[in-house]
Design an enzyme around this catalytic site. Structure first.
Site, PDB file in Angstrom:
ATOM      1  CD  GLU A  88      -8.402   9.069 -32.328  1.00  0.00           C
ATOM      2  OE1 GLU A  88      -7.338   8.822 -33.243  1.00  0.00           O
ATOM      3  OE2 GLU A  88      -8.220  10.057 -31.526  1.00  0.00           O
ATOM      4  CB  CYS A 101      -5.922   3.638 -40.053  1.00  0.00           C
ATOM      5  SG  CYS A 101      -5.340   3.480 -38.508  1.00  0.00           S
ATOM      6  CB  CYS A 108      -4.093   0.994 -25.916  1.00  0.00           C
ATOM      7  SG  CYS A 108      -2.761  -0.357 -26.489  1.00  0.00           S
ATOM      8  CB  CYS A 112       3.869   2.628 -26.390  1.00  0.00           C
ATOM      9  SG  CYS A 112       3.779   0.764 -26.795  1.00  0.00           S
ATOM     10  CB  CYS A 115       1.353   5.629 -28.290  1.00  0.00           C
ATOM     11  SG  CYS A 115      -0.436   5.023 -28.806  1.00  0.00           S
ATOM     12  N   GLY A 160      -5.601   0.810 -29.920  1.00  0.00           N
ATOM     13  CA  GLY A 160      -5.895  -0.467 -29.165  1.00  0.00           C
ATOM     14  C   GLY A 160      -4.866  -1.496 -29.767  1.00  0.00           C
ATOM     15  CD  GLU A 161      -1.321  -5.413 -29.785  1.00  0.00           C
ATOM     16  OE1 GLU A 161      -0.456  -4.432 -30.014  1.00  0.00           O
ATOM     17  OE2 GLU A 161      -1.119  -6.502 -30.528  1.00  0.00           O
ATOM     18  CB  SER A 213       4.656  -1.343 -33.098  1.00  0.00           C
ATOM     19  OG  SER A 213       3.634  -1.172 -34.133  1.00  0.00           O
ATOM     20  CG  LEU A 214      11.560  -3.811 -33.985  1.00  0.00           C
ATOM     21  CD1 LEU A 214      11.068  -5.158 -33.257  1.00  0.00           C
ATOM     22  CD2 LEU A 214      12.375  -4.367 -35.094  1.00  0.00           C
ATOM     23  CB  CYS A 332      -2.022   5.944 -32.690  1.00  0.00           C
ATOM     24  SG  CYS A 332      -3.097   4.871 -31.680  1.00  0.00           S
TER      25      CYS A 332
HETATM   26  N1  SAH Z   1      -1.160  -1.521 -30.932  1.00  0.00           N
HETATM   27  C1  SAH Z   1      -0.877  -1.774 -32.194  1.00  0.00           C
HETATM   28  C2  SAH Z   1      -1.840  -0.862 -33.322  1.00  0.00           C
HETATM   29  C3  SAH Z   1      -1.909   0.501 -32.954  1.00  0.00           C
HETATM   30  S1  SAH Z   1      -0.625   1.826 -33.021  1.00  0.00           S
HETATM   31  C4  SAH Z   1       0.753  -1.666 -32.444  1.00  0.00           C
HETATM   32  O1  SAH Z   1       1.386  -1.199 -31.650  1.00  0.00           O
HETATM   33  O2  SAH Z   1       1.221  -1.986 -33.458  1.00  0.00           O
HETATM   34  C5  SAH Z   1      -0.348   2.062 -34.772  1.00  0.00           C
HETATM   35  C6  SAH Z   1       1.244   2.399 -34.804  1.00  0.00           C
HETATM   36  O3  SAH Z   1       1.359   3.886 -34.665  1.00  0.00           O
HETATM   37  C7  SAH Z   1       2.341   1.913 -34.011  1.00  0.00           C
HETATM   38  O4  SAH Z   1       3.207   1.378 -34.628  1.00  0.00           O
HETATM   39  C8  SAH Z   1       2.587   2.821 -33.178  1.00  0.00           C
HETATM   40  O5  SAH Z   1       3.806   2.569 -32.466  1.00  0.00           O
HETATM   41  C9  SAH Z   1       2.590   4.164 -33.849  1.00  0.00           C
HETATM   42  N2  SAH Z   1       2.298   5.162 -33.217  1.00  0.00           N
HETATM   43  C10 SAH Z   1       1.674   5.574 -32.000  1.00  0.00           C
HETATM   44  N3  SAH Z   1       2.070   6.782 -31.313  1.00  0.00           N
HETATM   45  C11 SAH Z   1       2.962   7.247 -32.083  1.00  0.00           C
HETATM   46  C12 SAH Z   1       3.299   8.735 -32.423  1.00  0.00           C
HETATM   47  N4  SAH Z   1       3.171   9.650 -31.391  1.00  0.00           N
HETATM   48  N5  SAH Z   1       3.937   8.963 -33.535  1.00  0.00           N
HETATM   49  C13 SAH Z   1       4.385   7.992 -34.337  1.00  0.00           C
HETATM   50  N6  SAH Z   1       3.835   6.769 -34.387  1.00  0.00           N
HETATM   51  C14 SAH Z   1       3.166   6.225 -33.347  1.00  0.00           C
END
Ligand code: SAH
Length: 362
Positions: A88, A101, A108, A112, A115, A160-161, A213-214, A332
């Site tokens: 995407e 974006c 990935c 998490c 996600c 992806g990461e 992404s904390l 995402c």
């Molecule tokens: N892997 C990388 C980049 C992709 S995710 C990373 O983790 O930063 C982009 C952002 O979207 C990250 O901060 C991720 O935690 C967040 N994200 C993923 N799923 C989500 C959801 N269901 N709702 C809100 N944010 C989400």
């Protein structure tokens, strides 16, 4: 995987065109990068050369679906790649900037739980050309809109990461900066917190922004939400962020998806404030987008507001990120997930591809 038009370096193109007049390389490179034209649109070239390029330099991305929302200010694409994997890309226009974006991997491996991409697992890394072409298409679309806009920012926050596909991501950053002409200060790499990647990024010549992404500011909770935390715990992550800031003098931001009664408690505010204040990091609060594979819901709008205000009271620079394209599943991995369960969103045009092409599952 096939070599696609934005995979080639200028030297690769020169060797491919060995025997042609030398100025053809410049002509084609300018056409691809400055004018963002496809080989069949390069009308200054002789027909035979154009046909050769069409043949030998296929596009990386075949459109599967395109959705437009927010009165045309958000455009989301689902693409299929040459091997049937799908990814995407989202283009977002704001008052003062236009941001794309981009995805860096199909799927990935970071797992998490909240996600949609993480829920579906890892397929493969994207090539430089597959990443750059997402930017080129978004830039062209921005210019062709009414009013015409200039693509100014790129965030590596799609599927992806980025740090798990480091060399290709840096290859794409170099091309986006050097050949598409975007300022490094307008590029942001978002990571789940892969410390060796952050440390390596600090040694690169281009000063890009770093987003982490904390989502949790204590290890017990973060181990659960972001499993890679078990390998790269918060204390070490914070130290790596501090060193990045010192080396690069760029803006650091923390992403925090607000999940009801999970990471939106008063203790979370205090713990996050302590870390963010020390690093002078900007906190981006994102109300969680619900996904089919995760039972928990986002924080209520009232709680999001209070969370943000209290952080600010504690001296943190925090904002709530406007949820763009929620009605088109623009979070995402969500557009692809919606396709896989056969649900089309209302503003979506499905473009000529088979279901097989859409899901990438043969
Ligand atoms: N892997 C990388 C980049 C992709 S995710 C990373 O983790 O930063 C982009 C952002 O979207 C990250 O901060 C991720 O935690 C967040 N994200 C993923 N799923 C989500 C959801 N269901 N709702 C809100 N944010 C989400």
């Amino acid at each position: 995987m096939k070599t696609t038009r934005y995979d080639l370096t200028r030297d690769d193109l020169a060797s491919m065109l060995d025997g042609e007049p030398r100025y053809r390389v410049d002509q084609i490179w300018t056409g691809l990068y400055e004018h963002k034209l496809a080989p069949d649109e390069l009308s200054t070239l002789p027909k035979s050369l154009r046909s050769r390029l069409v043949e030998e330099l296929p596009p990386a991305l075949t459109p599967v679906a395109e959705s437009v929302s927010d009165d045309g200010d958000t455009v989301k694409w689902l693409w299929s790649l040459s091997d049937g994997a799908s990814i995407e890309t989202v283009l977002m226009h704001y008052r003062d900037r236009s941001t794309v974006c981009v995805s860096t991997q199909a799927g990935c491996a970071m797992a998490c739980g909240f996600c949609a991409t993480g829920q579906a697992g890892f397929e493969r890394n994207l090539s430089v050309g597959e990443i750059v072409e997402q930017v080129v298409i978004a830039a062209r679309r921005a210019t062709e809109g009414t009013p015409s806009r200039r693509l100014s920012n790129v965030v590596f926050m799609g599927m992806g990461e980025p740090m798990a596909n480091y060399d290709r991501v840096i290859g794409a950053v170099t091309r986006i900066h050097g050949d598409l002409g975007l300022s490094a200060r307008h590029l942001t790499i978002s990571t789940v917190g892969i410390i060796p990647g952050i440390r390596r990024l600090a040694t690169e010549p281009l000063p890009v922004n770093l987003a982490v992404s904390l989502h949790a500011a204590n290890d017990t909770l973060r181990d659960e939400l972001v499993p890679i935390n078990r390998r790269y715990p918060i204390r070490d992550l914070v130290a790596a962020c501090g060193d990045y800031l010192e080396a690069k003098n760029r803006r650091l931001s923390f992403e925090w998806a607000l999940i009801g009664d999970v990471n939106d408690r008063d203790s979370d505010i205090r713990e996050l404030a302590a870390i963010a204040r020390d690093l002078r990091a900007h906190v981006n609060l994102i109300p969680l987008n619900a996904t089919p594979g995760w039972p928990t819901v986002g924080s209520s709008p009232e709680r999001v507001k209070v969370f943000c205000e209290r952080l600010c009271d504690l001296g943190v620079n925090a904002t709530v990120r406007a949820n763009r394209g929620t009605e088109i599943d623009a979070a995402c991995g969500q557009l692809r997930a919606a396709h896989e369960i056969g649900k089309n969103t209302s503003n979506e045009i499905t473009l000529g591809a088979t279901r097989r092409g859409v899901s990438g599952e043969a």
